[in-house]
Write an enzyme that holds these catalytic residues in place. Sequence first.
Site, PDB file in Angstrom:
ATOM      1  N   SER A 243       0.405  -1.110   0.460  1.00  0.00           N
ATOM      2  CA  SER A 243      -0.068  -0.110  -0.492  1.00  0.00           C
ATOM      3  C   SER A 243       1.006   1.675   0.067  1.00  0.00           C
ATOM      4  O   SER A 243       0.631   2.267  -0.631  1.00  0.00           O
ATOM      5  CB  SER A 243      -1.130   0.151   0.995  1.00  0.00           C
ATOM      6  OG  SER A 243      -0.202  -0.408   2.398  1.00  0.00           O
ATOM      7  N   HIS A 273      -1.728  -9.031   2.139  1.00  0.00           N
ATOM      8  CA  HIS A 273      -1.328  -7.815   2.499  1.00  0.00           C
ATOM      9  C   HIS A 273      -3.082  -6.837   3.756  1.00  0.00           C
ATOM     10  O   HIS A 273      -2.901  -7.916   4.683  1.00  0.00           O
ATOM     11  CB  HIS A 273      -1.270  -6.968   1.472  1.00  0.00           C
ATOM     12  CG  HIS A 273      -0.394  -5.342   1.906  1.00  0.00           C
ATOM     13  ND1 HIS A 273      -0.035  -5.152   3.453  1.00  0.00           N
ATOM     14  CD2 HIS A 273      -0.773  -4.251   1.328  1.00  0.00           C
ATOM     15  CE1 HIS A 273       0.454  -3.931   3.412  1.00  0.00           C
ATOM     16  NE2 HIS A 273      -0.651  -3.094   1.805  1.00  0.00           N
ATOM     17  N   HIS A 319       5.519 -12.679   7.294  1.00  0.00           N
ATOM     18  CA  HIS A 319       6.353 -11.269   7.613  1.00  0.00           C
ATOM     19  C   HIS A 319       7.191 -10.953   6.317  1.00  0.00           C
ATOM     20  O   HIS A 319       8.275 -12.060   6.408  1.00  0.00           O
ATOM     21  CB  HIS A 319       6.408 -10.436   8.743  1.00  0.00           C
ATOM     22  CG  HIS A 319       6.202  -9.181   7.911  1.00  0.00           C
ATOM     23  ND1 HIS A 319       6.948  -8.222   7.416  1.00  0.00           N
ATOM     24  CD2 HIS A 319       4.884  -7.632   8.326  1.00  0.00           C
ATOM     25  CE1 HIS A 319       6.918  -7.165   7.518  1.00  0.00           C
ATOM     26  NE2 HIS A 319       5.759  -6.704   7.577  1.00  0.00           N
ATOM     27  N   ARG A 328       2.699  -4.262  16.857  1.00  0.00           N
ATOM     28  CA  ARG A 328       2.130  -3.591  16.961  1.00  0.00           C
ATOM     29  C   ARG A 328       1.258  -5.051  17.024  1.00  0.00           C
ATOM     30  O   ARG A 328      -0.158  -4.836  17.676  1.00  0.00           O
ATOM     31  CB  ARG A 328       1.479  -3.928  15.160  1.00  0.00           C
ATOM     32  CG  ARG A 328       2.312  -2.212  14.808  1.00  0.00           C
ATOM     33  CD  ARG A 328       2.226  -2.465  13.525  1.00  0.00           C
ATOM     34  NE  ARG A 328       2.402  -3.510  12.657  1.00  0.00           N
ATOM     35  CZ  ARG A 328       2.439  -3.362  11.359  1.00  0.00           C
ATOM     36  NH1 ARG A 328       1.743  -3.056  10.586  1.00  0.00           N
ATOM     37  NH2 ARG A 328       2.757  -4.841  10.777  1.00  0.00           N
ATOM     38  N   ASP A 374      -2.083  -8.417  11.919  1.00  0.00           N
ATOM     39  CA  ASP A 374      -3.324  -8.374  11.832  1.00  0.00           C
ATOM     40  C   ASP A 374      -4.027  -9.880  12.554  1.00  0.00           C
ATOM     41  O   ASP A 374      -5.093 -10.038  12.437  1.00  0.00           O
ATOM     42  CB  ASP A 374      -3.992  -9.121   9.718  1.00  0.00           C
ATOM     43  CG  ASP A 374      -3.019  -7.820   9.223  1.00  0.00           C
ATOM     44  OD1 ASP A 374      -3.645  -6.820   9.477  1.00  0.00           O
ATOM     45  OD2 ASP A 374      -2.131  -8.161   8.227  1.00  0.00           O
TER      46      ASP A 374
END
Length: 436
Positions: A243, A273, A319, A328, A374
């Site tokens: 992105s 993604h 990743h 995160r 995620d």
Amino acid sequence: PLTLKERLAELIPSQIDQVVKQIRADHGKKSFGPVLVDQLYGGMRGLPALIWDGSVLDAEEGIRFRGKSIPECQALLPKAPGGSEPLPEGLFWLLLTGEVPTQEQVRALSRDWAARAAIPEFVEEILDRCPPTLHPMSQFSLAVTALNHDSAFARAYQEGISKKEYWQPTFDDAMDLIAKLPNIAGRIYRNVFGDGKVPAIDLEKDYSHNLAALLGFGDNEAFVELLRLYITIHSDHEGGNVSAHTGKLVGSALSDPFLSFGASLNGLAGPLHGLANQEVLIWLRKMQSKIGENASDDAVKEYVWSTLKAGQVVPGYGHAVLRKTDPRYTAQREFALKHLPNDPLFKLVGQVYDIVPGILLEAGKAKNPWPNVDAHSGVLLTHYGLTEMQFYTVLFGVSRAFGVAAQLIWDRALGAPLERPKSYSSDAIQRMFKDK
Ligand code: AMX
């Protein structure tokens, strides 16, 4: 105190003269090392290719925003009255300037964004006409692209603006873009999952509060806090992810920020993604329906193996750059431990965390067996009643605008040229290395 635009206007000349020109004079002809043919076939992994100032990702440690880790941002950035999570307004200021803003500067940004939040009627109509079966990310991308109708940059370019001034209308567009996203996201959510009625923005509230209210969760202070954390940690992840890089690439053609970020969203909508956050929850729910709630470790292990054996990925794990647990993920886990320690789905996420890395290591393919961002976001949103997984990536998109917008402004300030890397055919490579 200075506004964000005034502070930027002060910073840009020295960044050009004392930083970029100096780096190029001192190091411009130095090499990062060889480019391997494997990197051309391998998704350009590890290929140094972009300047991205807002954040840098360390494979072991994870992301730092302008040099600050997520826990440091949580400690340093201004909070809402009574809140304990950072306000994304402050993060945007940090991404753009490298500086931590005052409470007053952050307040001014909240007010500015609230004042810019309305979307044109024709964009509302575009969204209202979308069938509810059109994925929320496609609707999101349509609406953001259509905002180009009122782009200050596109207009200024047509009127012959000087290169030196590009950053100014880019800044105005970037501010409009970020400001309008809650109304777009809220409208999509209400159209697809509710009665289509979108409440008004409150000019006195912060960005995350308004976003929560437009989604119908404005009265839930814990959810508002979650959004503040969510937007902060999803905002930026250096420049090479799909992105971010897409936005930068499209912006390099001097497409305005709406066109550039619309393109980013189309990349974020891919399952490898941003769509992974939706996929994680779908996967967890499928697992629950197959092996039941409170399943044993052995049953979970068997389910994970069955996913791999079916030739699918375990969503939320692995990743392209990170090689440790994503900070995160950890920030969201800490939020869950504080606000929803007994949630059954949170417990399953924890159980999966104990089991999946070992299996991915044993399977021996994934370079990183650890969870990414995620793996955790869906369970938090679900806990507060935002259960519509198809919507999750839209929230990721709202957040990602912060990082992409900040870099677009700097790219135009620094006069970044059109991106145009060199490509080769397999045939050309064979010929090139024929006798070597
Ligand atoms: N489950 C199963 N297999 C995995 C895996 C996972 N979670 N992660 C990597 N692998 C496999 C790859 O598919 C690849 O298999 P192949 O050789 O048969 O093609 C092999 O391991 C090597 O891949 P890699 O070098 O470790 O990863 P990558 O850089 O090519 O891809 C990523 C990275 C994120 C696409 C991959 O880890 C993945 O598919 N993860 C699951 C989807 C996901 O969570 N995406 C979100 C990432 C974060 C984000 O952008 N929001």
